[in-house]
Structures are given as C-alpha cells and as structure tokens.
Design a protein around this motif. Sequence first.
Motif, short mmCIF file in Angstrom:
data_model
loop_
_atom_site.label_atom_id
_atom_site.label_comp_id
_atom_site.label_asym_id
_atom_site.label_seq_id
_atom_site.Cartn_x
_atom_site.Cartn_y
_atom_site.Cartn_z
N GLY A 168 0.81 -1.22 0.00
CA GLY A 168 0.00 0.00 0.00
C GLY A 168 0.83 1.25 0.00
N GLY A 169 0.13 2.36 -0.16
CA GLY A 169 0.77 3.67 -0.13
C GLY A 169 -0.12 4.68 -0.81
N GLY A 170 0.33 5.91 -0.85
CA GLY A 170 -0.43 6.95 -1.53
C GLY A 170 -0.35 6.74 -3.03
N ASN A 171 -1.36 7.19 -3.76
CA ASN A 171 -1.34 6.94 -5.21
C ASN A 171 -0.32 7.81 -5.94
N ASP A 172 0.30 8.72 -5.21
CA ASP A 172 1.37 9.50 -5.83
C ASP A 172 2.68 8.70 -5.90
N GLY A 190 -6.25 7.72 -2.05
CA GLY A 190 -6.36 8.96 -2.82
C GLY A 190 -5.70 10.11 -2.07
N MET A 191 -5.38 11.14 -2.81
CA MET A 191 -4.69 12.29 -2.22
C MET A 191 -5.66 13.19 -1.47
N LEU A 192 -5.13 13.83 -0.44
CA LEU A 192 -5.86 14.86 0.27
C LEU A 192 -5.46 16.18 -0.37
N GLN A 193 -6.47 16.95 -0.75
CA GLN A 193 -6.18 18.21 -1.44
C GLN A 193 -6.57 19.40 -0.57
N VAL A 194 -6.02 20.53 -0.91
CA VAL A 194 -6.43 21.78 -0.28
C VAL A 194 -6.83 22.71 -1.40
#
Length: 465
Positions: A226-230, A259-263
């Motif tokens: 696993g890991g972040g999709n980036d 999925g990424m957390l966005q701002v």
Amino acid sequence: MALTIHNNLTGKKEKFVPLEEGRVSIYVCGVTVYDDIHMGHARSMVVFDTIARYFRHIGYEVNHVTNFTDVDDKIIDRAAQTGEAPLELSARYIEEYFKDSESLGLVGADAYPKASESMGDIISMVSDIIDAGFGYAAEDGSVYFSVDRVEDYGRLTNQRLEDLESSGRIAQDPHKRNPMDFALWKAAKPGEISWDSPWGKGRPGWHIECSAMIRAVMGDRIDIHGGGNDLIFPHHENEILQTEAVTGEPLANYWVHNGMLQVKGEKMSKSVGNFFRVRDVAARYRKEEIRFYFLNAHYSSPMVYSEEAMEESSAGLRRLWNNHGDLVAYARKPSGDYDAAEEIAAMRAAFRKQMDDDFNTRGAIEALFNLARATNRLMSEGRLSQKGALDALGAMAECNEVLGILPEAGGDEGDIGPLVDLLIEIRGELRGMKAYALADRIRDGLADLGIVLEDTSDGVKWKKG
RNA sequence: GUCGGGAUAACAAAGUGGCCAUGUGGGGGACUGCAGAUCCUCAUACGGGGGUUCAAAUCCCCCUCCCGACCCCA
C-alpha cells in the motif's frame, strides 16, 4: 461474501486470496522523516490502519509493516540547515511521528524498519540485482538499475518506456545507460553521510530500501502493498522491478493506493506549502473525529481538506456519539421489551458487506447511522429492552474495533452515577417550584464538568458529553 | 503529450440497470419552562449531448471541465 479489493496492478476489483491461509502481510510505504507529518500522511496512516484492523476483525493474523526513510537528500539538506547530524534529525521526527500516531488512534504496525538500520540488507540486495544482470556500477561509484533488461516495464503504471522517455521530464545523466535507469546506490559526495559498500562510500537510492526491507522483514512475496497513489510511479513500479529481478516472483499480489488529500483543489504537499500538520489539527479535534473525517469517504477517492469539512463531519459524528450515550443511559433505566434483534443483525450484516467490498468504510458508517436511527426511535417510544440497548452497544463496539470512531467505554460511571442522580432529583424539585435559574445552574454546572442533562418526556437523562 | 482517477441535491458523500442512500445544513410538526437531544415529515440530484433498453445516475459513444502521476511526495 468474500472480501474483495481493488487491485491497482490489474485495475480490477478482485477476491482476496492470501498467500497463506488465515494470514495477511501488508507493507505500506511510510514517510520521509525530515519534517512533521501532515494530514495527507494521516489519511494514508488511518486508511491502512483501518484495513489492518479489519483483517484482524475477520480473523486474519496480520503482519503490518511500514518503513521510515531516514536517509535521503531532503534529510541531508534539512540537517545542514539546522546543524544537526542527519540521523539525529530523522530520529527526532520519528519520535514526533509516533506522537502523531497516537492522536490518530493508530493500532500501529508490527515493525517499523528504517533505511539507516537496514544497510546490510540493502547492500546485499543491490549485489543480488547486479548478479542477476539487472544492475551496473557506474564510474562515479553509483549503481543503477538497467530498465532495458526488463521486458514488461510499466506494469503498474500501464505506461510504455518510450512514452515516459519522451515526456521531456527525464533528466539526462552521463552515468546512466538509459535515462530511465534509476539509482540503487548513490555515491557519497564529500562530507556527506555514507556507508561502506563494495562500490565505495554511498547511500541507498530511494526505491531500493522498500524492496530490501520487505525482503528482509517479510519475505520474497507479500499479499498487499500500500501507499499513496502518488507513489505508483516511479516508486512502486521500480520496487517491483528490483524485487522481481532478484526473486523472479511477484512482489505483491494486491496493490492498494489511497487517494490524495487536497487543499482548495490542489494536492496537500510539503513542497507546495499548503499543508495542515497533524499536530495542529489534533490540538482541536479528537482522534475519533479525525478518523471519522477520513473514513467518511472511500479510501481511494480524492478529498478536499478544510476546517469547514472537519466541522461538518464532526457534526455528523456527534449524532453517533449521542446515540451511543443515550443507549448507555437508557440501559440503566430501560422501559420496553423489544430486543431489536432484527435491526442489530441488519447492521452487522451491512457493516460486513460494505467492508468486504473494498473496505467501503463510508457504507459501513451508514450502517451505524441506520441502527442509530432505529434505536433512537425505539428509545423515544420507550419500546427498547435493556437487552436491546446492550446488544446494540455491543454491535457498535465491534464495528468500532475496526473504525475507532466512538469514545472508549468509560468505567467510572458507577461512581458518579448516584451523585448525578441526586443532583437531577434536586433540580427536578427546583423545576417543580419554577426556580428555573437555580435549576439551570445545576444543568450548566454539570455541563461544564462534562455531564449533559436532557429533559425528555421519559424523565431526565444524563450522559457524559 | 502519455497514463490513471473524478464530476451525484446548499455542502459532504455512497450506490451502479427498476425499489427510501446516509450525514450536515434548511422548511414544517411532535416533545418542551428554556436549552439541547430525539422522533415524524418536506424540499432540492445524478456535468453536457447522443444511443441501447419496457426501464439508465447506473451500460455504450462523443464532448466539456477538474484532480493526480511522469523531479521529490502518503
């Protein structure tokens, strides 16, 4: 129903079949420890913590491993700024990481290998890659992986080597045979932290540490990576190449990416500087609120972080907390004889079904809301039995072992119960005399102490706020 | 440019051929000294355009827009 997982290797939802019956091995790429972790890291940590919890919940023996990258360019740069030794700086941030883990209610991994403590494993893996004919030592003392030796490059990314080469973003390097080759071992610059190796003083490339640590700590093959999709490209792609060059076997059967957390519609990231530190958020919200915020969406979807979003999500969570507190209070003075067996069984089944469907925590939470509505109704009608209230609480507690979103059961209620009852009685008499100012002082005072009184048609109820 | 992922009501967010999603917020009602909680109830949806079907938010085609990856990243 069987557990299914969306596997990024195939792009499909697949039935989960472990390498070994009853066991599951999960490796999650951890953080580079050169700064405090932010909410984007927190999401990944909560997601994989919840996945590991769920596997345990349904009876698996779980081996959950996550690493620390504690040697790399950024750490070296940052340490140069602060005047610390690189490993001192990274050790400091690893400590902070564990503090933040607690603010997120993490159960924790079974092992936390560090690059700096895995040099033997890393060096021997690089040697193995060279021996297998996939790596070469360049004149500068670095070792590179030769992508041209790989037949099916880009399995995880679904990218062709030529397309990546022509993207115009690949830096040319005279030491590399192919611009897409990547460093397994980086020769040390003068004065830089380094380890001795057969190729001279140096340090590991970024990708090799995961391959080497997985192999050393978990074995040649694992169930889930696993890991972040980036991280899919190039990190995970290259991990696959390195490991398979040596073992000839698939590294992981299932690749799972959050999925990424966005701002404001942009990825939260240290380099952009638009991040929210876990430490700062945890100062304002309980771990249950932070977990609920993340688990209220599917792990693979992008999320946009904002204070407003946290507030809104917490308002929803409070509904579950209220229901939980009401059930506890109701169980003390039950008034009905309906056990709500059907409703409770439906919740259990829905929870399991949703979690089995690619860890759909949002759907699982919905099951909790549905039970809350049902039991609230039964309580307001005075129909719920004590058994029903206790069973509902039990079922909620089971779900909570996975989600970690409900307050932990406090054991001291028996001690304060008689006191609170006495105050409620006195307040009742004051209300009878229409001495509302005094009655409200009791209610407000108790509220300040964390005890919430509620007047209902069924008498006065209290719970810990 | 290549490769992924998206677009659902005011907001958040599931679902994936027909049946009430859910939560927050809003309207109405019940309860009530007030407050809060809770219950009942109402409203507002599936980015746009075609097609398949008795039936499409859901399947197919086209378009628009957003995010991510390709240097570092969870």
